[in-house]
Motif scaffolding. Sequence first.
Motif, PDB file in Angstrom:
ATOM      1  N   THR A 313       1.006  -1.381   0.088  1.00  0.00           N
ATOM      2  CA  THR A 313       0.081   0.057   0.030  1.00  0.00           C
ATOM      3  C   THR A 313       0.988   1.264   0.047  1.00  0.00           C
ATOM      4  OG1 THR A 313      -0.192   0.015   2.531  1.00  0.00           O
ATOM      5  CG2 THR A 313      -1.985  -1.326   1.079  1.00  0.00           C
ATOM      6  N   GLU A 314       2.295   1.134  -0.299  1.00  0.00           N
ATOM      7  CA  GLU A 314       3.026   2.232  -0.265  1.00  0.00           C
ATOM      8  C   GLU A 314       2.801   3.348  -1.062  1.00  0.00           C
ATOM      9  OE1 GLU A 314       6.861   0.883  -2.659  1.00  0.00           O
ATOM     10  OE2 GLU A 314       6.479  -0.035  -0.850  1.00  0.00           O
ATOM     11  N   ALA A 315       1.984   3.041  -2.265  1.00  0.00           N
ATOM     12  CA  ALA A 315       1.729   3.832  -3.395  1.00  0.00           C
ATOM     13  C   ALA A 315       0.319   4.487  -3.182  1.00  0.00           C
ATOM     14  CB  ALA A 315       1.758   3.295  -4.610  1.00  0.00           C
ATOM     15  N   ASP A 316      -0.123   4.282  -2.154  1.00  0.00           N
ATOM     16  CA  ASP A 316      -1.671   4.911  -1.875  1.00  0.00           C
ATOM     17  C   ASP A 316      -1.743   6.369  -2.102  1.00  0.00           C
ATOM     18  OD1 ASP A 316      -2.642   2.275  -1.643  1.00  0.00           O
ATOM     19  OD2 ASP A 316      -2.904   2.597   0.576  1.00  0.00           O
ATOM     20  N   ALA A 317      -0.611   7.219  -1.609  1.00  0.00           N
ATOM     21  CA  ALA A 317      -0.350   8.517  -1.477  1.00  0.00           C
ATOM     22  C   ALA A 317      -0.654   8.996  -3.119  1.00  0.00           C
ATOM     23  CB  ALA A 317       0.412   9.048  -0.689  1.00  0.00           C
ATOM     24  N   ALA A 318       0.150   8.207  -3.574  1.00  0.00           N
ATOM     25  CA  ALA A 318       0.598   8.622  -5.207  1.00  0.00           C
ATOM     26  C   ALA A 318      -0.923   8.645  -6.139  1.00  0.00           C
ATOM     27  CB  ALA A 318       1.723   7.712  -5.783  1.00  0.00           C
ATOM     28  N   ALA A 319      -1.386   7.280  -5.826  1.00  0.00           N
ATOM     29  CA  ALA A 319      -2.759   7.182  -6.527  1.00  0.00           C
ATOM     30  C   ALA A 319      -3.891   8.314  -6.221  1.00  0.00           C
ATOM     31  CB  ALA A 319      -3.276   5.925  -6.145  1.00  0.00           C
ATOM     32  N   ALA A 320      -3.651   8.661  -4.862  1.00  0.00           N
ATOM     33  CA  ALA A 320      -4.605   9.664  -4.441  1.00  0.00           C
ATOM     34  C   ALA A 320      -4.302  10.939  -5.288  1.00  0.00           C
ATOM     35  CB  ALA A 320      -4.582   9.822  -3.115  1.00  0.00           C
ATOM     36  N   THR A 321      -2.975  11.229  -5.564  1.00  0.00           N
ATOM     37  CA  THR A 321      -2.764  12.702  -6.019  1.00  0.00           C
ATOM     38  C   THR A 321      -2.772  12.500  -7.496  1.00  0.00           C
ATOM     39  OG1 THR A 321      -0.356  12.230  -5.870  1.00  0.00           O
ATOM     40  CG2 THR A 321      -1.331  13.179  -4.057  1.00  0.00           C
ATOM     41  N   SER A 322      -2.897  11.349  -8.256  1.00  0.00           N
ATOM     42  CA  SER A 322      -2.637  11.121  -9.645  1.00  0.00           C
ATOM     43  C   SER A 322      -3.643  11.969 -10.539  1.00  0.00           C
ATOM     44  CB  SER A 322      -2.267   9.769 -10.213  1.00  0.00           C
ATOM     45  OG  SER A 322      -3.685   8.951  -9.711  1.00  0.00           O
TER      46      SER A 322
END
Length: 392
Positions: A313-322
């Motif tokens: 889940t480390e990329a959750d923030a990246a997905a949220a901002t994409s």
Amino acid sequence: MEYDTAPAEAAFRDEVRQWLSEHLVGEFAAHRGVGSPTDDTAWEVRVAWEKELSAGGWLGLTWPTEYGGRGATLAQEVVFETEYARAAAPARVNSQALELLGPMLLEFGSEEQKRRFLPRILSVDDIWGQGFSEPGAGSDIAAVSCRARRDGDQWVVDGQKVWTTFGHQANWLYVVCRTHPDASLRHKGLTMLLVPVDQEGVEIRPIANLAGSEEFSECFFTGARTDADMVVGEVDDGWRVVMGTLGMERGAALIPMQLAMEHEVHQVVAAARESGAFEDARTRQRLADAYIATQLMRATTARVVSGLLRGTTEADAAAATSKLFASVAHQRLGELAMDIEGPAGQVLSSPLPEGLSFAQRTFLLSRAETIYGGTSEIQRNIISERVLGLPR
């Protein structure tokens, strides 16, 4: 753009490329890159292309084989989406069902619903539209007022939905309704219903977007009916289903968006060189910024996809901002394309939508990107509260 996939995916990549080279021909090849989730151009050609994909087993790649899917891995889906975008194949018409409804049924649907609807999605026999937004409830789904009440072995639906993408092409709608109007909290008492379009109580009116394309519709329900077993999940638990569904919009779906924008940047650069605008230092800086934006999108997409492939889940923030980043960057690119086109950009060669140039179409269609799929204001709230942990 390559991702952290296993070497075994190389054979699958070759299979995808070979199939596309053999089938993306004739009328399909003549419509490379045509259409998008906000553009219904060449609809019938795209339906035929989707049926071609269905026959080749390229729809619902990761869906279980018992429902008509291929049972492929997420890594293979990433490979396919990448090659599909690179080939500039026509935009798919049933994205609402393939990217949202299908995964929703797999997660929350009954066995009967899965066996009834999933194969018909993959065969392109059913086209689906989404009934979430309303005139008074856009990004705030908890504010929906469209109601459904139980009447014997059926549900009766009354209310209105709006901004239903390709709704006038759909023969089924998945609709979030208020079934418990006296619930103590707004997000309580919502239910997800599957509603057939072909009935007297459903009226769908297409709405033209800025570019003249009939991209979406408004839907009116007046005593519309659907069977009691057309509830996805549990009655009054629709909020959980909706949130789970919206969470499925990220991931491999980012790949075609990112690659499409890279292609558009190259087109804008070519237009700048041809018109002489490239000689202007400020224009060159804006072109460089646009290119940098696509590379940031590329890196973000790779982080999201690699995280999904590893099950982290480390990329959750990246997905949220994409989505927020991409929509703003695309609007700036549209503005730049229009500035480069100059006075000619104010004139149509023929009526809408056929008369639009590339710059005009990009500019007009990008205006809504900071609204649909979650307005930028709502996205910033989500990022601040759920990613950064800030107070409401």
